[in-house]
Design a protein around this motif. Structure first.
Motif, mmCIF file in Angstrom:
data_model
loop_
_atom_site.group_PDB
_atom_site.id
_atom_site.type_symbol
_atom_site.label_atom_id
_atom_site.label_comp_id
_atom_site.label_asym_id
_atom_site.label_seq_id
_atom_site.Cartn_x
_atom_site.Cartn_y
_atom_site.Cartn_z
ATOM 1 N N ASN A 6 0.831 -1.200 0.000
ATOM 2 C CA ASN A 6 0.000 0.000 0.000
ATOM 3 C C ASN A 6 0.866 1.251 0.000
ATOM 4 O O ASN A 6 0.606 2.200 -0.736
ATOM 5 C CB ASN A 6 -0.943 -0.017 1.203
ATOM 6 N N GLN A 7 1.891 1.272 0.807
ATOM 7 C CA GLN A 7 2.781 2.430 0.880
ATOM 8 C C GLN A 7 3.480 2.659 -0.455
ATOM 9 O O GLN A 7 3.545 3.786 -0.943
ATOM 10 C CB GLN A 7 3.834 2.217 1.974
ATOM 11 N N MET A 8 4.001 1.601 -1.045
ATOM 12 C CA MET A 8 4.744 1.738 -2.295
ATOM 13 C C MET A 8 3.831 2.193 -3.432
ATOM 14 O O MET A 8 4.178 3.092 -4.191
ATOM 15 C CB MET A 8 5.410 0.406 -2.659
ATOM 16 N N LEU A 9 2.665 1.571 -3.529
ATOM 17 C CA LEU A 9 1.752 1.921 -4.620
ATOM 18 C C LEU A 9 1.153 3.305 -4.444
ATOM 19 O O LEU A 9 0.996 4.041 -5.417
ATOM 20 C CB LEU A 9 0.653 0.874 -4.738
ATOM 21 N N SER A 10 0.805 3.667 -3.227
ATOM 22 C CA SER A 10 0.191 4.989 -3.035
ATOM 23 C C SER A 10 1.184 6.097 -3.323
ATOM 24 O O SER A 10 0.817 7.127 -3.896
ATOM 25 C CB SER A 10 -0.379 5.116 -1.624
ATOM 26 N N ASN A 11 2.442 5.918 -2.964
ATOM 27 C CA ASN A 11 3.452 6.934 -3.276
ATOM 28 C C ASN A 11 3.645 7.060 -4.779
ATOM 29 O O ASN A 11 3.771 8.167 -5.303
ATOM 30 C CB ASN A 11 4.782 6.594 -2.602
ATOM 31 N N LYS A 12 3.665 5.932 -5.480
ATOM 32 C CA LYS A 12 3.828 5.968 -6.940
ATOM 33 C C LYS A 12 2.615 6.625 -7.604
ATOM 34 O O LYS A 12 2.761 7.424 -8.520
ATOM 35 C CB LYS A 12 4.011 4.552 -7.495
ATOM 36 N N GLY A 21 -3.756 13.481 -4.310
ATOM 37 C CA GLY A 21 -4.237 13.006 -3.026
ATOM 38 C C GLY A 21 -3.570 13.698 -1.859
ATOM 39 O O GLY A 21 -4.102 13.740 -0.760
ATOM 40 N N GLY A 22 -2.407 14.259 -2.043
ATOM 41 C CA GLY A 22 -1.657 14.860 -0.932
ATOM 42 C C GLY A 22 -1.893 16.344 -0.816
ATOM 43 O O GLY A 22 -2.458 16.991 -1.684
ATOM 44 N N ASP A 23 -1.450 16.919 0.284
ATOM 45 C CA ASP A 23 -1.584 18.356 0.517
ATOM 46 C C ASP A 23 -0.284 19.014 0.115
ATOM 47 O O ASP A 23 0.726 18.906 0.812
ATOM 48 C CB ASP A 23 -1.900 18.624 1.997
ATOM 49 N N ASP A 24 -0.271 19.683 -1.019
ATOM 50 C CA ASP A 24 0.953 20.301 -1.509
ATOM 51 C C ASP A 24 0.980 21.800 -1.249
ATOM 52 O O ASP A 24 1.837 22.504 -1.756
ATOM 53 C CB ASP A 24 1.147 20.005 -2.999
#
Length: 157
Positions: A6-12, A21-24
């Motif tokens: 999950n960590q690897m795929l979500s970061n990619k 998805g993130g707060d930039d």
């Protein structure tokens, strides 16, 4: 293992989609777009927002028009085939007003069906006017003639 995947795929995926998805830091309070997030000046951004609203209004208007056209077609078909009326279609048609007509292509299809039905009606009228008794006697006389000729030609019968 699932956590690692999950960590690897979500970061990619975040990097691939531009970090949606993130707060930039480019979105404003509540996650709404701001002029800075779009790279526009305040006036350009306001014009852009107005344009989006106008496009949405136009899409909604076009959708309502198409919906009313379809309802009118269903009403016409129900009238043609003597089916019960639909309250929903009547309501849509009344909301749209008298401005809505059948689309040209659909009107052509309905007209073609009416012409076909008229030609079938004329055939049915001709069929109703046929004297069945005369037709029956003619068929019986033809059968007796065939039997007689067969008896004359065939010695077994």
């Amino acid at each position: 293992m699932a956590f690692l995947m999950n960590q690897m795929l979500s970061n990619k995926l975040k990097s691939f989609s531009g970090g949606a998805g993130g707060d930039d830091g480019k979105t404003g309070a509540g996650g709404k777009e701001t002029a800075e997030s779009r790279g526009m000046s305040r006036e350009e951004f306001e014009e852009y927002q107005k344009q989006l609203v106008e496009e949405k209004i136009q899409r909604d208007k076009d959708f309502a028009t198409k919906k009313a056209e379809r309802a009118n077609l269903r009403i016409a078909l129900r009238d043609k085939y003597l089916l019960p009326d639909s309250a929903q279609d009547s309501a849509i048609s009344q909301m749209a007003g008298d401005d809505i007509d059948l689309p040209e292509e659909l009107a052509k299809m309905v007209d073609e069906d009416e012409e076909e039905e008229e030609s079938n009606d004329s055939f049915m009228n001709k069929l109703q006017n046929v004297d069945l008794d005369a037709l029956k006697t003619k068929a019986q006389s033809a059968m007796t003639e065939i039997k007689q000729t067969a008896e004359e030609k065939c010695t077994v019968m």
